[in-house]
Design a protein around this motif. Sequence first.
Motif, short mmCIF file in Angstrom:
data_model
loop_
_atom_site.label_atom_id
_atom_site.label_comp_id
_atom_site.label_asym_id
_atom_site.label_seq_id
_atom_site.Cartn_x
_atom_site.Cartn_y
_atom_site.Cartn_z
N GLY A 253 -0.78 13.71 7.83
CA GLY A 253 -1.36 13.81 6.50
C GLY A 253 -0.61 13.12 5.38
O GLY A 253 -1.09 13.06 4.25
N ARG A 254 0.56 12.58 5.67
CA ARG A 254 1.35 11.92 4.62
C ARG A 254 0.65 10.71 4.03
O ARG A 254 0.78 10.42 2.84
N PHE B 52 0.83 -1.20 0.00
CA PHE B 52 0.00 0.00 0.00
C PHE B 52 0.88 1.26 0.00
O PHE B 52 1.37 1.65 -1.04
N TRP B 53 1.08 1.90 1.15
CA TRP B 53 1.86 3.13 1.18
C TRP B 53 3.35 2.89 0.96
O TRP B 53 4.10 3.84 0.71
N GLU C 99 6.14 7.19 -1.76
CA GLU C 99 6.01 6.14 -0.75
C GLU C 99 6.40 6.62 0.65
O GLU C 99 7.16 7.58 0.82
N ILE C 100 5.83 5.95 1.63
CA ILE C 100 6.24 6.10 3.03
C ILE C 100 6.93 4.79 3.40
O ILE C 100 6.31 3.73 3.35
N PRO C 101 8.21 4.82 3.76
CA PRO C 101 8.94 3.57 4.03
C PRO C 101 8.27 2.74 5.13
O PRO C 101 7.65 3.27 6.06
N ARG C 102 8.40 1.44 4.99
CA ARG C 102 7.79 0.51 5.94
C ARG C 102 8.26 0.76 7.37
O ARG C 102 7.47 0.67 8.32
N ILE D 264 3.44 1.68 -5.21
CA ILE D 264 3.31 3.13 -5.21
C ILE D 264 4.56 3.76 -5.83
O ILE D 264 5.67 3.22 -5.69
N PRO D 265 4.45 4.89 -6.55
CA PRO D 265 5.64 5.54 -7.11
C PRO D 265 6.67 5.86 -6.03
O PRO D 265 6.31 6.19 -4.89
N VAL D 266 7.94 5.74 -6.39
CA VAL D 266 9.04 5.91 -5.44
C VAL D 266 8.93 7.23 -4.69
O VAL D 266 9.12 7.31 -3.47
N GLU D 267 8.63 8.30 -5.42
CA GLU D 267 8.63 9.63 -4.81
C GLU D 267 7.48 9.85 -3.83
O GLU D 267 7.49 10.81 -3.05
#
Length: 304
Positions: A275-276, A188-189, A234-237, A229-232
């Motif tokens: 909000g990220r 997902f994120w 994403e929120i890292p795991r 999700i596009p690299v720019e």
Amino acid sequence: MTQFTRSAAVAKALDAGHPVVALESTIVTHGMPWPQNLEVARRVEATIREAGATPATIAVMDGELRIGLEDDQLEQLAQARQVAKLSRADMAVCMARGGTGSTTVAATMIAARLAGIEVFATGGIGGVHRGAENSFDISADLQELAQTEVTVVAAGAKAILDLPKTLEVLETLGVPVMAYGQDQLPAFWSREAGLRAPLRADTALQIAQAHRMRARLGLPGGQLIANPIPVESEIPRATLAPIIAEATRDADTHGISGKDLTPYLLQRIYELSDGRSLEANIALVLNNARLGAAIAQELSALPV
């Protein structure tokens, strides 16, 4: 009596054999506040049109199953209050009572199949919730993927879920799970879940060919395309893990469960991530819409 009503654009596209991509409506009614929900819904539809396909947002309005919404209907749905959240179990009841409801992954798949739409783009599917060994909380989305012939493009299962168990259930149900352009399953994120995907697809054509081959073999069910999700965006795991853990603890403290659990967790994660998570959610939905349109184009060019 017909089971559904098609919008003018969707009817024209389907009758001509042109590519169409189904969209769920829960993201409109339960995923974001007004007016951002309408703005994002319009952006997703525009993205599909720009990619050469026709969007078909699906919802039940006043008892009528609508395959594709006119813009005024989309705005009406985005402002509606107390909209039911529909899955396989309650969609028919809502329609029979003349109600209004937004479609989850499972309900959207059912409606897409009825209308002859082969591709559905969404954010993330439901799955096995954490602690399911005690609660038995498993989304109907997984069973739907096992029995309804629609290719679903998502950024994997929602990261709030028990992803290893979700993957195991999908394997047991015989659902093909293909990571798009990578070997790792996305979450997902985040681009990686720490799990290797059972299958990999590198082109929309490969996905379309697999869809057609399943039909020729008479295999029931669809296939899940896990599109990172596009690299720019994403929120890292590693960043997300403690946030999800805190949100899950809060849900337990407040006794949140069933259909209320996912919206609660997503809202709490939005708050805890400043909000990220919502920004990432929008990016991945648009990314899935583009891939869904590409797959739909390939399917429209392949013999049935």
